[in-house]
Design an enzyme around this catalytic site. Structure first.
Site, PDB file in Angstrom:
ATOM      1  N   HIS A 188      29.819  50.097  39.216  1.00  0.00           N
ATOM      2  CA  HIS A 188      30.765  49.288  40.198  1.00  0.00           C
ATOM      3  C   HIS A 188      29.773  48.626  41.783  1.00  0.00           C
ATOM      4  CE1 HIS A 188      34.224  50.867  38.540  1.00  0.00           C
ATOM      5  NE2 HIS A 188      34.911  49.681  39.138  1.00  0.00           N
ATOM      6  N   THR A 217      45.424  49.783  43.500  1.00  0.00           N
ATOM      7  CA  THR A 217      44.603  50.620  45.202  1.00  0.00           C
ATOM      8  C   THR A 217      44.050  52.148  44.548  1.00  0.00           C
ATOM      9  OG1 THR A 217      45.821  49.643  46.719  1.00  0.00           O
ATOM     10  CG2 THR A 217      44.697  51.375  47.310  1.00  0.00           C
ATOM     11  N   ARG A 256      38.324  41.172  47.378  1.00  0.00           N
ATOM     12  CA  ARG A 256      38.637  40.727  46.331  1.00  0.00           C
ATOM     13  C   ARG A 256      39.742  40.415  45.763  1.00  0.00           C
ATOM     14  NH1 ARG A 256      33.445  43.933  48.206  1.00  0.00           N
ATOM     15  NH2 ARG A 256      35.088  45.737  48.360  1.00  0.00           N
ATOM     16  N   MET A 257      40.447  41.287  45.358  1.00  0.00           N
ATOM     17  CA  MET A 257      41.175  41.213  44.473  1.00  0.00           C
ATOM     18  C   MET A 257      42.501  40.700  44.548  1.00  0.00           C
ATOM     19  SD  MET A 257      40.686  42.925  41.350  1.00  0.00           S
ATOM     20  CE  MET A 257      42.190  42.716  40.895  1.00  0.00           C
ATOM     21  N   LYS A 275      31.768  49.123  46.429  1.00  0.00           N
ATOM     22  CA  LYS A 275      33.231  49.801  46.442  1.00  0.00           C
ATOM     23  C   LYS A 275      33.053  50.901  46.849  1.00  0.00           C
ATOM     24  CE  LYS A 275      35.503  51.912  42.284  1.00  0.00           C
ATOM     25  NZ  LYS A 275      36.145  51.049  42.984  1.00  0.00           N
ATOM     26  N   ALA A 277      45.103  52.424  37.908  1.00  0.00           N
ATOM     27  CA  ALA A 277      43.919  52.470  38.258  1.00  0.00           C
ATOM     28  C   ALA A 277      42.630  51.184  37.728  1.00  0.00           C
ATOM     29  CB  ALA A 277      42.835  53.640  37.602  1.00  0.00           C
TER      30      ALA A 277
HETATM   31  N1  LIG Z   1      43.657  48.710  39.376  1.00  0.00           N
HETATM   32  C1  LIG Z   1      42.838  47.645  39.112  1.00  0.00           C
HETATM   33  O1  LIG Z   1      43.124  47.443  37.803  1.00  0.00           O
HETATM   34  C2  LIG Z   1      41.575  48.060  40.179  1.00  0.00           C
HETATM   35  C3  LIG Z   1      40.793  46.326  40.172  1.00  0.00           C
HETATM   36  C4  LIG Z   1      39.669  46.722  41.148  1.00  0.00           C
HETATM   37  C5  LIG Z   1      40.015  46.747  41.943  1.00  0.00           C
HETATM   38  N2  LIG Z   1      40.178  47.957  42.521  1.00  0.00           N
HETATM   39  C6  LIG Z   1      40.856  48.336  43.415  1.00  0.00           C
HETATM   40  O2  LIG Z   1      41.777  47.786  44.275  1.00  0.00           O
HETATM   41  C7  LIG Z   1      41.848  48.398  46.279  1.00  0.00           C
HETATM   42  C8  LIG Z   1      40.738  46.677  46.591  1.00  0.00           C
HETATM   43  O3  LIG Z   1      39.821  46.450  46.136  1.00  0.00           O
HETATM   44  P1  LIG Z   1      38.891  44.818  46.657  1.00  0.00           P
HETATM   45  O4  LIG Z   1      37.555  45.438  46.125  1.00  0.00           O
HETATM   46  O5  LIG Z   1      39.828  44.022  46.001  1.00  0.00           O
HETATM   47  O6  LIG Z   1      38.645  45.779  48.327  1.00  0.00           O
HETATM   48  P2  LIG Z   1      38.603  44.627  49.647  1.00  0.00           P
HETATM   49  O7  LIG Z   1      37.616  42.976  49.151  1.00  0.00           O
HETATM   50  O8  LIG Z   1      38.028  45.362  50.726  1.00  0.00           O
HETATM   51  O9  LIG Z   1      40.000  44.027  50.336  1.00  0.00           O
HETATM   52  C9  LIG Z   1      41.102  45.139  49.962  1.00  0.00           C
HETATM   53  C10 LIG Z   1      41.851  43.931  50.977  1.00  0.00           C
HETATM   54  O10 LIG Z   1      43.301  45.327  51.226  1.00  0.00           O
HETATM   55  C11 LIG Z   1      43.652  44.951  52.458  1.00  0.00           C
HETATM   56  N3  LIG Z   1      43.994  46.321  53.381  1.00  0.00           N
HETATM   57  C12 LIG Z   1      43.141  46.877  53.473  1.00  0.00           C
HETATM   58  N4  LIG Z   1      43.616  47.978  54.348  1.00  0.00           N
HETATM   59  C13 LIG Z   1      44.677  47.319  54.635  1.00  0.00           C
HETATM   60  C14 LIG Z   1      45.698  47.789  56.213  1.00  0.00           C
HETATM   61  N5  LIG Z   1      45.544  49.595  56.060  1.00  0.00           N
HETATM   62  N6  LIG Z   1      47.049  46.853  55.810  1.00  0.00           N
HETATM   63  C15 LIG Z   1      46.719  45.848  55.425  1.00  0.00           C
HETATM   64  N7  LIG Z   1      45.504  45.634  54.507  1.00  0.00           N
HETATM   65  C16 LIG Z   1      44.872  47.041  54.382  1.00  0.00           C
HETATM   66  C17 LIG Z   1      42.073  43.865  53.573  1.00  0.00           C
HETATM   67  O11 LIG Z   1      43.162  43.263  54.596  1.00  0.00           O
HETATM   68  P3  LIG Z   1      41.546  42.747  55.942  1.00  0.00           P
HETATM   69  O12 LIG Z   1      40.701  42.024  54.348  1.00  0.00           O
HETATM   70  O13 LIG Z   1      42.564  41.926  56.711  1.00  0.00           O
HETATM   71  O14 LIG Z   1      40.816  43.903  56.424  1.00  0.00           O
HETATM   72  C18 LIG Z   1      41.939  43.574  52.598  1.00  0.00           C
HETATM   73  O15 LIG Z   1      42.006  41.614  52.161  1.00  0.00           O
HETATM   74  C19 LIG Z   1      40.058  49.577  45.903  1.00  0.00           C
HETATM   75  O16 LIG Z   1      41.118  50.321  45.649  1.00  0.00           O
HETATM   76  C20 LIG Z   1      39.741  48.702  44.119  1.00  0.00           C
HETATM   77  O17 LIG Z   1      39.495  50.270  43.982  1.00  0.00           O
HETATM   78  C21 LIG Z   1      41.685  48.029  41.252  1.00  0.00           C
END
Ligand SMILES: NC(=O)c1ccc[n+]([C@@H]2O[C@H](COP(=O)([O-])OP(=O)(O)OC[C@H]3O[C@@H](n4cnc5c(N)ncnc54)[C@H](OP(=O)(O)O)[C@@H]3O)[C@@H](O)[C@H]2O)c1
Length: 266
Positions: free
Chosen positions: A151, A96, A15-16, A155, A120
Protein backbone atom coordinates in the site's frame (compact mmCIF):
# COMPACT_ATOMS: atom_id res chain seq x y z
CA UNK A 1 -36.27 0.08 1.79
CA UNK A 2 -35.79 3.66 0.51
CA UNK A 3 -34.99 3.67 -3.22
CA UNK A 4 -32.76 6.71 -2.87
CA UNK A 5 -31.47 6.68 0.70
CA UNK A 6 -30.10 9.93 2.08
CA UNK A 7 -26.40 9.51 2.70
CA UNK A 8 -23.96 10.98 5.22
CA UNK A 9 -20.24 10.56 4.48
CA UNK A 10 -18.08 10.21 7.58
CA UNK A 11 -14.39 10.95 7.02
CA UNK A 12 -15.38 13.22 4.14
CA UNK A 13 -12.01 14.97 4.06
CA UNK A 14 -10.04 11.75 3.63
CA UNK A 15 -8.71 9.97 0.53
CA UNK A 16 -11.66 7.57 0.58
CA UNK A 17 -14.27 10.03 1.88
CA UNK A 18 -13.67 12.40 -1.05
CA UNK A 19 -14.07 9.54 -3.48
CA UNK A 20 -17.27 8.40 -1.72
CA UNK A 21 -18.74 11.89 -1.99
CA UNK A 22 -18.11 11.86 -5.74
CA UNK A 23 -19.66 8.39 -6.08
CA UNK A 24 -22.75 9.32 -4.02
CA UNK A 25 -23.35 12.28 -6.31
CA UNK A 26 -22.63 10.20 -9.44
CA UNK A 27 -25.12 7.58 -8.21
CA UNK A 28 -27.78 10.28 -7.90
CA UNK A 29 -28.24 9.78 -4.16
CA UNK A 30 -28.91 12.75 -1.89
CA UNK A 31 -25.83 13.64 0.16
CA UNK A 32 -27.14 15.20 3.37
CA UNK A 33 -23.99 15.45 5.49
CA UNK A 34 -20.22 15.41 5.15
CA UNK A 35 -18.44 14.84 8.44
CA UNK A 36 -14.79 15.10 9.30
CA UNK A 37 -12.69 15.55 12.44
CA UNK A 38 -11.13 18.85 11.40
CA UNK A 39 -14.34 20.14 9.79
CA UNK A 40 -13.41 23.45 8.26
CA UNK A 41 -16.65 24.26 6.49
CA UNK A 42 -15.26 23.49 3.06
CA UNK A 43 -17.79 22.28 0.52
CA UNK A 44 -17.66 18.47 0.25
CA UNK A 45 -17.99 18.69 -3.53
CA UNK A 46 -14.97 20.96 -3.74
CA UNK A 47 -13.03 18.48 -1.60
CA UNK A 48 -14.12 15.70 -3.95
CA UNK A 49 -13.04 17.69 -7.00
CA UNK A 50 -16.55 17.81 -8.50
CA UNK A 51 -17.36 21.46 -7.73
CA UNK A 52 -19.57 22.85 -4.95
CA UNK A 53 -22.65 20.82 -4.00
CA UNK A 54 -23.87 22.94 -1.08
CA UNK A 55 -22.89 20.46 1.65
CA UNK A 56 -20.17 21.75 3.97
CA UNK A 57 -18.00 19.53 6.16
CA UNK A 58 -19.15 19.45 9.77
CA UNK A 59 -17.75 18.02 12.98
CA UNK A 60 -19.23 14.71 14.24
CA UNK A 61 -22.55 15.13 16.12
CA UNK A 62 -25.96 13.43 16.26
CA UNK A 63 -27.41 16.59 14.75
CA UNK A 64 -25.16 16.36 11.72
CA UNK A 65 -26.59 12.89 10.99
CA UNK A 66 -30.19 13.95 11.56
CA UNK A 67 -31.40 13.68 7.95
CA UNK A 68 -29.37 10.62 6.94
CA UNK A 69 -30.78 7.13 6.29
CA UNK A 70 -27.32 5.61 5.94
CA UNK A 71 -23.82 6.62 7.01
CA UNK A 72 -20.76 5.62 4.96
CA UNK A 73 -17.65 5.58 7.15
CA UNK A 74 -14.04 5.56 6.00
CA UNK A 75 -12.20 7.19 8.90
CA UNK A 76 -10.06 5.67 11.65
CA UNK A 77 -10.73 3.25 14.52
CA UNK A 78 -11.10 6.25 16.83
CA UNK A 79 -13.37 7.97 14.35
CA UNK A 80 -15.59 4.89 14.08
CA UNK A 81 -15.85 4.54 17.86
CA UNK A 82 -16.93 8.20 18.05
CA UNK A 83 -19.49 7.66 15.29
CA UNK A 84 -21.25 4.59 16.72
CA UNK A 85 -23.00 6.34 19.66
CA UNK A 86 -24.29 9.00 17.27
CA UNK A 87 -25.97 6.59 14.84
CA UNK A 88 -29.29 6.06 16.61
CA UNK A 89 -30.21 2.96 14.57
CA UNK A 90 -29.25 4.43 11.19
CA UNK A 91 -27.75 2.05 8.65
CA UNK A 92 -23.95 1.94 8.78
CA UNK A 93 -21.60 0.99 5.96
CA UNK A 94 -18.05 1.01 7.31
CA UNK A 95 -14.76 0.31 5.58
CA UNK A 96 -12.48 1.53 8.35
CA UNK A 97 -9.64 -0.89 9.03
CA UNK A 98 -7.13 -1.38 11.84
CA UNK A 99 -10.00 -2.20 14.21
CA UNK A 100 -9.33 -3.94 17.53
CA UNK A 101 -11.52 -6.65 19.09
CA UNK A 102 -13.30 -3.97 21.16
CA UNK A 103 -14.19 -2.08 17.96
CA UNK A 104 -15.73 -5.22 16.45
CA UNK A 105 -17.71 -5.65 19.70
CA UNK A 106 -19.02 -2.10 19.29
CA UNK A 107 -20.08 -2.91 15.73
CA UNK A 108 -21.90 -6.00 17.01
CA UNK A 109 -23.76 -3.88 19.60
CA UNK A 110 -24.60 -1.38 16.90
CA UNK A 111 -26.13 -4.18 14.81
CA UNK A 112 -28.67 -4.78 17.60
CA UNK A 113 -30.30 -1.45 16.78
CA UNK A 114 -29.57 -0.90 13.09
CA UNK A 115 -28.31 -2.62 9.94
CA UNK A 116 -24.51 -2.79 9.86
CA UNK A 117 -22.16 -3.76 7.07
CA UNK A 118 -18.43 -3.68 7.70
CA UNK A 119 -16.00 -4.88 5.07
CA UNK A 120 -12.23 -4.67 4.89
CA UNK A 121 -12.49 -4.17 1.14
CA UNK A 122 -15.44 -2.97 -0.94
CA UNK A 123 -14.10 -3.95 -4.35
CA UNK A 124 -15.98 -6.59 -6.30
CA UNK A 125 -12.70 -8.33 -7.14
CA UNK A 126 -11.57 -8.76 -3.53
CA UNK A 127 -15.04 -9.91 -2.51
CA UNK A 128 -14.69 -12.71 -5.06
CA UNK A 129 -11.02 -13.30 -4.12
CA UNK A 130 -12.05 -14.03 -0.51
CA UNK A 131 -14.12 -16.91 -1.81
CA UNK A 132 -11.40 -18.12 -4.21
CA UNK A 133 -8.80 -18.06 -1.41
CA UNK A 134 -11.03 -20.10 0.89
CA UNK A 135 -11.67 -22.64 -1.86
CA UNK A 136 -7.98 -22.97 -2.69
CA UNK A 137 -7.08 -23.36 1.00
CA UNK A 138 -9.66 -26.13 1.39
CA UNK A 139 -8.56 -27.93 -1.75
CA UNK A 140 -4.85 -27.67 -0.83
CA UNK A 141 -4.97 -28.15 2.95
CA UNK A 142 -1.25 -28.91 3.35
CA UNK A 143 0.06 -26.01 1.25
CA UNK A 144 1.87 -23.18 3.06
CA UNK A 145 0.06 -19.85 2.82
CA UNK A 146 1.85 -16.51 2.68
CA UNK A 147 -0.01 -13.23 2.13
CA UNK A 148 1.88 -10.24 0.74
CA UNK A 149 0.31 -6.80 0.50
CA UNK A 150 1.53 -3.40 -0.68
CA UNK A 151 0.00 0.00 0.00
CA UNK A 152 0.87 3.70 -0.28
CA UNK A 153 3.26 5.32 2.17
CA UNK A 154 0.52 7.11 4.15
CA UNK A 155 -1.27 3.96 5.32
CA UNK A 156 -1.27 3.55 9.07
CA UNK A 157 -2.41 0.01 9.84
CA UNK A 158 -0.38 -3.09 8.93
CA UNK A 159 -1.05 -5.66 7.70
CA UNK A 160 -3.98 -4.30 5.71
CA UNK A 161 -7.51 -5.12 6.73
CA UNK A 162 -7.87 -6.93 3.42
CA UNK A 163 -4.83 -9.12 4.10
CA UNK A 164 -6.28 -10.02 7.50
CA UNK A 165 -9.69 -10.75 5.96
CA UNK A 166 -8.01 -13.06 3.42
CA UNK A 167 -6.13 -14.75 6.27
CA UNK A 168 -9.34 -15.17 8.26
CA UNK A 169 -11.12 -16.69 5.26
CA UNK A 170 -8.24 -19.14 4.69
CA UNK A 171 -7.95 -20.10 8.37
CA UNK A 172 -11.72 -20.59 8.63
CA UNK A 173 -11.73 -22.76 5.49
CA UNK A 174 -9.23 -25.04 7.25
CA UNK A 175 -11.08 -25.01 10.56
CA UNK A 176 -8.38 -22.89 12.21
CA UNK A 177 -8.46 -19.60 14.10
CA UNK A 178 -6.31 -16.92 12.48
CA UNK A 179 -5.04 -15.70 15.85
CA UNK A 180 -3.41 -19.08 16.48
CA UNK A 181 -1.82 -19.33 13.01
CA UNK A 182 -0.83 -15.80 11.96
CA UNK A 183 2.87 -14.95 11.64
CA UNK A 184 3.65 -11.28 11.01
CA UNK A 185 6.99 -10.87 9.20
CA UNK A 186 10.14 -12.93 9.70
CA UNK A 187 13.63 -12.09 10.88
CA UNK A 188 16.54 -14.01 12.30
CA UNK A 189 16.86 -17.68 13.11
CA UNK A 190 13.82 -19.78 13.85
CA UNK A 191 12.57 -23.32 13.70
CA UNK A 192 11.22 -24.41 10.33
CA UNK A 193 7.84 -23.03 9.41
CA UNK A 194 5.02 -24.84 11.25
CA UNK A 195 2.32 -26.28 8.99
CA UNK A 196 -0.87 -24.27 9.04
CA UNK A 197 0.99 -21.02 9.64
CA UNK A 198 -0.26 -18.03 7.63
CA UNK A 199 2.50 -15.49 6.98
CA UNK A 200 1.79 -11.77 6.48
CA UNK A 201 4.17 -9.32 4.84
CA UNK A 202 3.36 -5.62 4.47
CA UNK A 203 5.13 -3.45 1.89
CA UNK A 204 4.68 0.33 2.03
CA UNK A 205 5.60 2.87 -0.60
CA UNK A 206 4.58 5.36 -3.23
CA UNK A 207 0.93 5.80 -4.07
CA UNK A 208 -0.06 2.12 -4.33
CA UNK A 209 -3.85 1.89 -3.91
CA UNK A 210 -3.74 -1.75 -2.75
CA UNK A 211 -2.09 -4.95 -4.00
CA UNK A 212 -2.63 -8.37 -2.45
CA UNK A 213 -0.98 -11.69 -3.25
CA UNK A 214 -1.75 -15.05 -1.70
CA UNK A 215 0.87 -17.74 -2.17
CA UNK A 216 -0.05 -21.37 -1.59
CA UNK A 217 3.21 -23.32 -1.72
CA UNK A 218 3.34 -27.09 -1.95
CA UNK A 219 5.69 -29.79 -3.22
CA UNK A 220 7.09 -28.78 -6.59
CA UNK A 221 4.64 -25.93 -7.23
CA UNK A 222 3.11 -22.71 -6.01
CA UNK A 223 -0.36 -21.30 -6.62
CA UNK A 224 -0.61 -17.52 -6.75
CA UNK A 225 -3.90 -15.65 -6.31
CA UNK A 226 -3.91 -11.90 -6.40
CA UNK A 227 -5.68 -8.61 -6.77
CA UNK A 228 -4.50 -5.18 -7.85
CA UNK A 229 -6.62 -2.11 -7.16
CA UNK A 230 -5.77 0.71 -9.54
CA UNK A 231 -8.27 3.26 -8.23
CA UNK A 232 -9.96 3.99 -4.89
CA UNK A 233 -13.04 4.52 -6.97
CA UNK A 234 -13.66 0.77 -6.96
CA UNK A 235 -13.92 0.81 -3.13
CA UNK A 236 -16.09 3.93 -3.10
CA UNK A 237 -18.47 2.59 -5.74
CA UNK A 238 -18.83 -0.69 -3.83
CA UNK A 239 -19.57 1.15 -0.58
CA UNK A 240 -22.21 3.36 -2.22
CA UNK A 241 -23.81 0.35 -3.87
CA UNK A 242 -23.85 -1.41 -0.47
CA UNK A 243 -25.35 1.69 1.19
CA UNK A 244 -28.18 1.73 -1.31
CA UNK A 245 -28.97 -1.90 -0.55
CA UNK A 246 -28.52 -1.69 3.23
CA UNK A 247 -30.64 1.37 4.05
CA UNK A 248 -34.01 0.52 5.53
CA UNK A 249 -33.15 -3.09 6.39
CA UNK A 250 -33.77 -4.73 9.75
CA UNK A 251 -31.07 -4.43 12.43
CA UNK A 252 -28.27 -6.98 12.11
CA UNK A 253 -24.90 -7.70 10.55
CA UNK A 254 -24.84 -7.96 6.76
CA UNK A 255 -22.14 -9.47 4.51
CA UNK A 256 -20.91 -7.69 1.40
CA UNK A 257 -20.78 -10.80 -0.83
CA UNK A 258 -24.43 -11.61 -0.09
CA UNK A 259 -25.55 -8.00 -0.38
CA UNK A 260 -23.87 -7.62 -3.77
CA UNK A 261 -25.27 -10.98 -4.90
CA UNK A 262 -21.76 -12.45 -5.29
CA UNK A 263 -22.28 -15.61 -3.27
CA UNK A 264 -22.64 -18.78 -5.28
CA UNK A 265 -25.40 -21.24 -4.52
CA UNK A 266 -23.47 -24.45 -4.35
N1 LIG B 1 -12.81 -1.14 3.09
C1 LIG B 1 -12.20 -0.62 2.01
O1 LIG B 1 -12.54 -0.95 0.85
C2 LIG B 1 -11.11 0.41 2.21
C3 LIG B 1 -10.44 0.96 1.12
C4 LIG B 1 -9.50 1.96 1.35
C5 LIG B 1 -9.25 2.41 2.64
N2 LIG B 1 -9.89 1.83 3.68
C6 LIG B 1 -9.73 2.28 5.07
O2 LIG B 1 -10.50 3.46 5.23
C7 LIG B 1 -9.92 4.25 6.27
C8 LIG B 1 -9.67 5.67 5.75
O3 LIG B 1 -8.67 5.62 4.74
P1 LIG B 1 -8.18 6.94 4.01
O4 LIG B 1 -7.04 6.53 3.17
O5 LIG B 1 -9.34 7.64 3.39
O6 LIG B 1 -7.67 7.79 5.29
P2 LIG B 1 -7.45 9.34 5.44
O7 LIG B 1 -7.14 9.96 4.12
O8 LIG B 1 -6.50 9.51 6.58
O9 LIG B 1 -8.88 9.91 5.89
C9 LIG B 1 -9.46 9.65 7.14
C10 LIG B 1 -10.67 10.57 7.32
O10 LIG B 1 -11.31 10.24 8.54
C11 LIG B 1 -11.48 11.40 9.33
N3 LIG B 1 -11.32 11.06 10.75
C12 LIG B 1 -10.25 10.44 11.34
N4 LIG B 1 -10.44 10.33 12.66
C13 LIG B 1 -11.67 10.89 12.91
C14 LIG B 1 -12.43 11.12 14.08
N5 LIG B 1 -11.95 10.76 15.29
N6 LIG B 1 -13.63 11.71 13.97
C15 LIG B 1 -14.10 12.10 12.73
N7 LIG B 1 -13.41 11.95 11.59
C16 LIG B 1 -12.21 11.35 11.68
C17 LIG B 1 -10.40 12.36 8.88
O11 LIG B 1 -10.84 13.67 9.15
P3 LIG B 1 -9.86 14.97 9.03
O12 LIG B 1 -9.27 14.95 7.65
O13 LIG B 1 -10.79 16.09 9.22
O14 LIG B 1 -8.83 14.80 10.10
C18 LIG B 1 -10.34 12.07 7.40
O15 LIG B 1 -11.35 12.79 6.72
C19 LIG B 1 -8.64 3.52 6.69
O16 LIG B 1 -8.95 2.72 7.81
C20 LIG B 1 -8.33 2.65 5.48
O17 LIG B 1 -7.58 1.51 5.78
C21 LIG B 1 -10.82 0.85 3.48
Amino acid sequence: VPVNPRVAVYGANGRMGRMVTAEVVAAGLPLVAAISARADGRDAGDLAGIGPIGVVTRAPSAEALEHADVVIDFSSPQGLSQLIPLLGGRALVSGTTGLAAADFDRLADCANVGPVLWAANFSTGVTVLLDLAARAARALPAYDVEIVEMHHNQKRDAPSGTALALGRAIAAARGHSLADHAKHGREGLSDPRPSGEIGFHALRGGDVVGDHQIWLAGPGERVLLGHVATSRRTFAAGAVHAARRLAGRAPGRYELAALLGLTEDR
